[in-house]
Design an enzyme around this catalytic site. Structure first.
Site, PDB file in Angstrom:
ATOM      1  N   HIS A   1      17.308  11.127  50.478  1.00 32.99           N
ATOM      2  CA  HIS A   1      18.594  10.833  49.835  1.00 32.99           C
ATOM      3  C   HIS A   1      18.510  11.050  48.317  1.00 32.99           C
ATOM      4  O   HIS A   1      19.431  11.587  47.702  1.00 32.99           O
ATOM      5  CB  HIS A   1      19.016   9.392  50.159  1.00 32.99           C
TER       6      HIS A   1
ATOM      7  N   PHE B   1      24.367  14.990  30.048  1.00 36.39           N
ATOM      8  CA  PHE B   1      23.668  14.450  31.216  1.00 36.39           C
ATOM      9  C   PHE B   1      22.759  13.309  30.769  1.00 36.39           C
ATOM     10  O   PHE B   1      21.712  13.528  30.176  1.00 36.39           O
ATOM     11  CB  PHE B   1      22.849  15.562  31.875  1.00 36.39           C
TER      12      PHE B   1
ATOM     13  N   ASP C   1      12.394   6.007  49.950  1.00 33.99           N
ATOM     14  CA  ASP C   1      11.544   6.550  51.007  1.00 33.99           C
ATOM     15  C   ASP C   1      12.190   7.678  51.795  1.00 33.99           C
ATOM     16  O   ASP C   1      11.578   8.212  52.711  1.00 33.99           O
ATOM     17  CB  ASP C   1      11.161   5.427  51.983  1.00 33.99           C
ATOM     18  N   THR C   2      13.430   8.030  51.452  1.00 33.75           N
ATOM     19  CA  THR C   2      14.144   9.068  52.205  1.00 33.75           C
ATOM     20  C   THR C   2      14.520  10.211  51.269  1.00 33.75           C
ATOM     21  O   THR C   2      14.487  10.066  50.038  1.00 33.75           O
ATOM     22  CB  THR C   2      15.435   8.494  52.829  1.00 33.75           C
TER      23      THR C   2
ATOM     24  N   VAL D   1      27.088  10.304  42.494  1.00 33.01           N
ATOM     25  CA  VAL D   1      27.789  11.473  43.017  1.00 33.01           C
ATOM     26  C   VAL D   1      29.256  11.484  42.567  1.00 33.01           C
ATOM     27  O   VAL D   1      29.849  12.546  42.387  1.00 33.01           O
ATOM     28  CB  VAL D   1      27.666  11.542  44.561  1.00 33.01           C
ATOM     29  N   GLU D   2      29.811  10.321  42.315  1.00 31.79           N
ATOM     30  CA  GLU D   2      31.220  10.223  41.922  1.00 31.79           C
ATOM     31  C   GLU D   2      31.463  10.498  40.437  1.00 31.79           C
ATOM     32  O   GLU D   2      32.612  10.594  39.997  1.00 31.79           O
ATOM     33  CB  GLU D   2      31.760   8.834  42.282  1.00 31.79           C
TER      34      GLU D   2
END
Length: 159
Positions: A93, A118, A90-91, A60-61
């Site tokens: 995120h 990218f 598993d989430t 994200v940074e």
């Protein structure tokens, strides 16, 4: 990056001796990301391009580091290559991180006057990542560097 993809990418790689590329890579999954970086550096060096690497904590940074370098550095980059590996857990995120990184990269491409390539792997498991650092799916670090050089050449031809 689900398949070997562009089989002609390795043809006609421009040699731009005065090119300067900034690689922004993550600390997360360093054992994979470092190999992506090695591949990018290999191609850039073979083509006579100069490079610098910036390291950020997570994917994200990446966008912040690219923007900060573009706005504040005395050295002007001809392109940026973003490298990271986001592995599904598993989430949800994973979904949020992938969306943020992709949108950040896209926003930079629409606002900066140089390309932002990218090179962030978004994979289901570590095995898929390993396939993309010299395995069955090619080497995505090398491909990112080739793409950067081709986009630098395109950008220079337009100016």
């Amino acid at each position: 990056m689900a398949t070997q993809g562009n089989t002609t990418l390795h043809k006609g790689i421009p040699q731009i001796g005065d090119a300067f590329v900034v690689i922004v890579k993550t600390e997360w999954n360093a054992h994979i990301v470092d190999k992506l970086e090695d591949g990018a550096i290999k191609v850039l060096s073979q083509q006579g391009a100069r490079y610098q690497t910036l390291v950020v904590p997570g994917a994200v940074e990446i966008a912040f580091a690219v923007k900060a370098f573009a706005q504040k550095s005395a050295q002007k980059a001809d392109a940026f290559i973003t490298l990271g590996t986001v592995i599904k857990g598993d989430t949800p995120h994973f979904d949020y991180v992938c969306k943020a990184v992709t949108e950040g990269n896209t926003a930079l491409n629409l606002t900066l006057d140089v390309p932002v390539i990218f090179g962030v792997l978004t994979v289901n498991d570590e095995e898929q990542a390993i396939e993309r650092i010299g395995g069955a799916q090619g080497h995505k670090g090398e491909e990112a560097a080739i793409t950067a050089l081709k986009m630098i050449a395109l950008n220079q031809s337009i100016q």
